[in-house]
Design an enzyme around this catalytic site. Structure first.
Site, PDB file in Angstrom:
ATOM      1  N   ASP A   7     -39.548  -1.596 -36.809  1.00 28.26           N
ATOM      2  CA  ASP A   7     -40.868  -1.055 -37.152  1.00 28.26           C
ATOM      3  C   ASP A   7     -40.656  -0.134 -38.352  1.00 28.26           C
ATOM      4  OD1 ASP A   7     -43.586  -0.335 -37.018  1.00 28.26           O
ATOM      5  OD2 ASP A   7     -43.126   1.370 -35.724  1.00 28.26           O
ATOM      6  N   GLU A  67     -42.233  -5.921 -38.732  1.00 32.82           N
ATOM      7  CA  GLU A  67     -43.694  -5.941 -38.743  1.00 32.82           C
ATOM      8  C   GLU A  67     -44.181  -6.140 -40.168  1.00 32.82           C
ATOM      9  OE1 GLU A  67     -46.333  -3.558 -35.943  1.00 32.82           O
ATOM     10  OE2 GLU A  67     -46.453  -2.413 -37.793  1.00 32.82           O
ATOM     11  N   ASP A 140     -42.124   4.620 -32.124  1.00 29.00           N
ATOM     12  CA  ASP A 140     -41.600   3.698 -33.137  1.00 29.00           C
ATOM     13  C   ASP A 140     -40.545   2.768 -32.540  1.00 29.00           C
ATOM     14  OD1 ASP A 140     -42.812   5.071 -35.741  1.00 29.00           O
ATOM     15  OD2 ASP A 140     -41.998   6.632 -34.438  1.00 29.00           O
TER      16      ASP A 140
END
Length: 166
Positions: A7, A67, A140
């Site tokens: 992430d 992502e 996260d």
């Protein structure tokens, strides 16, 4: 198959290593890479690159999943995340690692079954799917685990990464 989910962010980059054996998913490691707010951006990006490279070398995952950048009203934030993504993708490419990318909507659909799921719902499903005793923290790291789970579910259904080590 060992999956490294990431992430991206310049202040905090989450990572999660998930092993898939058949239908069973297991968390191997997860955490965050933090950089100092006062450091020049180039140094922060180098720190992210170095830590991602070290994770790849230590665990030797079969794939890195990151992502995708989504539209953000704050252009400055979007640019910073894009730069962090860039060094993460570079680290994977230099190490010869296959990369997959998913949008936040795809991750929520794969993990929760609902694209507009709340963060707590995603975290709880990550906990359940990986059989963790507590919610993975910080957020996260939980997001990175969710990204890895998304790949595992997609790979299972679509037969992706046929040439991988797993």
């Amino acid at each position: 198959m060992l999956i490294l989910g990431v992430d991206p962010g310049t202040a905090i980059t989450g990572y999660g290593l998930v092993e898939q054996q058949g239908q069973r998913l297991t968390a191997h490691d997860y955490g965050v890479i933090r950089t100092q707010a006062g450091c020049p951006l180039s140094e922060r990006l180098k720190q992210i690159y170095d830590r991602i490279t070290a994770l790849i070398q230590e665990y030797q995952p079969d794939v890195l999943v990151v992502e995708e950048l989504f539209f953000n009203k704050n252009t400055r934030t979007a640019l910073a995340v894009g730069q962090a993504r860039g060094v993460i993708l570079l680290a994977a490419a230099v190490q010869g690692l296959t990369v997959a990318e998913y949008t936040p909507l795809q991750v929520k659909m794969a993990v929760v079954g609902y694209g507009r799921a709340e963060k707590k719902q995603v975290q709880e499903m990550v906990r359940l799917l990986l059989r963790l005793k507590t919610l993975p923290k910080p957020d996260d790291a939980a997001d990175a685990l969710a990204i890895a789970i998304c790949f595992a579910h997609s790979w299972c259904r679509a037969g992706l990464l046929m040439g991988g080590k797993g």
